[in-house]
Design an enzyme around this catalytic site. Structure first.
Site, PDB file in Angstrom:
ATOM      1  N   GLU A  89      32.121   3.714  42.954  1.00  0.00           N
ATOM      2  CA  GLU A  89      33.578   3.634  43.051  1.00  0.00           C
ATOM      3  C   GLU A  89      34.042   3.743  44.497  1.00  0.00           C
ATOM      4  O   GLU A  89      34.909   2.987  44.952  1.00  0.00           O
ATOM      5  CB  GLU A  89      34.226   4.746  42.220  1.00  0.00           C
ATOM      6  CG  GLU A  89      33.845   4.735  40.750  1.00  0.00           C
ATOM      7  CD  GLU A  89      32.668   5.641  40.446  1.00  0.00           C
ATOM      8  OE1 GLU A  89      32.736   6.373  39.440  1.00  0.00           O
ATOM      9  OE2 GLU A  89      31.679   5.617  41.205  1.00  0.00           O
TER      10      GLU A  89
ATOM     11  N   SER B 291     -11.046  -6.357  23.018  1.00  0.00           N
ATOM     12  CA  SER B 291      -9.633  -6.378  22.634  1.00  0.00           C
ATOM     13  C   SER B 291      -8.841  -7.459  23.356  1.00  0.00           C
ATOM     14  O   SER B 291      -7.635  -7.594  23.137  1.00  0.00           O
ATOM     15  CB  SER B 291      -8.984  -5.021  22.905  1.00  0.00           C
ATOM     16  OG  SER B 291      -9.054  -4.700  24.285  1.00  0.00           O
TER      17      SER B 291
ATOM     18  N   LEU C  20      -3.285  -2.168  36.522  1.00  0.00           N
ATOM     19  CA  LEU C  20      -2.006  -1.507  36.243  1.00  0.00           C
ATOM     20  C   LEU C  20      -0.860  -2.078  37.076  1.00  0.00           C
ATOM     21  O   LEU C  20       0.122  -1.395  37.347  1.00  0.00           O
ATOM     22  CB  LEU C  20      -2.108   0.006  36.448  1.00  0.00           C
ATOM     23  CG  LEU C  20      -3.149   0.714  35.575  1.00  0.00           C
ATOM     24  CD1 LEU C  20      -3.073   2.224  35.783  1.00  0.00           C
ATOM     25  CD2 LEU C  20      -2.962   0.375  34.107  1.00  0.00           C
TER      26      LEU C  20
ATOM     27  N   PRO D  38      -5.711   4.089  22.451  1.00  0.00           N
ATOM     28  CA  PRO D  38      -5.368   4.931  21.293  1.00  0.00           C
ATOM     29  C   PRO D  38      -5.373   6.433  21.577  1.00  0.00           C
ATOM     30  O   PRO D  38      -4.541   7.159  21.034  1.00  0.00           O
ATOM     31  CB  PRO D  38      -6.440   4.552  20.268  1.00  0.00           C
ATOM     32  CG  PRO D  38      -6.858   3.169  20.644  1.00  0.00           C
ATOM     33  CD  PRO D  38      -6.797   3.130  22.138  1.00  0.00           C
TER      34      PRO D  38
END
Length: 344
Positions: free
Chosen positions: A55, A171, A207, A272
């Site tokens: 603001e 996977s 990552l 997991p």
């Protein structure tokens, strides 16, 4: 007084401006000053800790008296306290603003209350315009304010029968390219990305957050949790951000330290074991489950033991959205017993 079309457009613009600000210990906030006729007089956003709030940044671009009778459209309730800068509610009053429209209430016990101060001074105030969009932008900061820890998103990819990998441990890839691209986009939106040492040693993940072959400009800080040593040549050590290593299984302690470092959102995709630990500890604010139309069977479940011994103890979730991604389906959910403001 109802929010008008000019104010709605101004809020959309204020949200765009807010996103220009840095993520950190302060929220991203944008502001637009409108004339009584609905024209934009000035724009501003918060540029970081110690700088003028949105603001004040907008008002500073106007000549004295130019904001008299104007409307301030802000993504967060104007603050009501003096920190490194003065109260924005007072700055708006001194500028002669006659109306304020904002998206979200400030949850801070000290900084909140600006709307009441403005109303008490005769300013027209409307709250809640595009609150969902504003919430999505600063959910990490909101969680940090309410819970004193970063907002935690736990992500996993699974087969239709709930497996995270085939029997041999492979996977890559359960899900398709659209789902993987979505994961990287969400990584880039997080302050930190966390894995356990088991996943790090098994997969050697970088990552990073990638847009195709290129890196996103914004990269999450890598966080590795667990007691096993990380090899000197691990890919995570070549990450653009310096990795943080925690030789502990105390997730509360990890989150407390991340919070102290100014990290407000953590993206957990460490397999997991780590995902289950966060769920069991009650430290999950959002779940992202990417579900692929494949069947794997076997015992490599997406989640392992989360402390549920009977159906009465189940961790109930509320689905926020089902999102198709190519052939896959993304379930976005939050804990059912957590208020939406604290969870999403």
């Amino acid at each position: 007084m109802a929010v008008n079309e000019a104010e709605r457009r101004a809020m959309s613009r204020a949200l765009e401006l807010a996103a220009l600000g840095p993520r950190g210990v302060n929220p991203q906030v944008g502001a637009v000053i409108l004339s009584p006729e609905g024209d934009i007089l000035a724009e501003g956003w918060h540029h970081g800790a110690g700088s003028p709030h949105a603001e004040v940044d907008a008002l500073s671009k106007l000549d004295p008296g130019a904001a008299r009778g104007a409307t301030a459209v802000v993504t967060l309730e104007p603050c009501n306290h003096t920190g490194r800068t003065g109260p924005c509610a007072v700055a708006l009053l001194e500028a002669g603003v006659s109306r304020v429209v904002y998206a979200l209430d400030d949850p801070g016990a000290v900084s909140g209350g600006g709307a009441d101060r403005l109303r008490a001074a005769g300013v027209s105030v409307d709250a809640g315009e595009q609150a969902d969009s504003a919430h999505a932008l600063i959910h990490g900061w909101l969680t940090a304010q309410r819970l004193g820890r970063p907002h935690v998103t736990v992500k996993w990819a699974q087969s239709l029968d709930g497996r995270a990998a085939a029997s041999d441990g492979s996977s890559q890839w359960i899900t398709g390219p659209e789902a993987r691209a979505d994961v990287h986009r969400r990584r880039a939106a997080a302050d930190a990305i966390a894995v356990g040492t088991g996943t790090l040693l098994a997969d050697d993940p970088s990552l990073t957050a990638r847009d195709g072959d290129a890196l996103y400009e914004q990269q999450p800080i890598p966080v590795v949790i667990g007691s096993r040593a990380t090899p000197d040549d691990a890919a995570v050590r070549r990450h653009p951000k310096t990795a943080l290593f925690y030789d502990t299984h105390d997730l509360h302690a990890v989150l407390a330290d991340l919070h102290a470092r100014g990290i407000q959102s953590v993206f957990v995709e460490g397999g997991p074991t780590l995902a289950s630990a966060f769920v069991a500890a009650g430290l999950v604010d959002r779940v992202l489950a990417y579900i692929a139309p494949v069947l794997l069977g076997g015992d490599r479940l997406a989640l392992t033991d989360i402390g549920v011994e009977s159906i009465d103890a189940a961790h109930r979730l509320t689905i926020d959205e089902w999102q198709p991604l190519g052939a896959d389906l993304l379930a976005i959910a939050h804990p059912a017993l957590t208020t939406e403001e604290g969870a999403a």
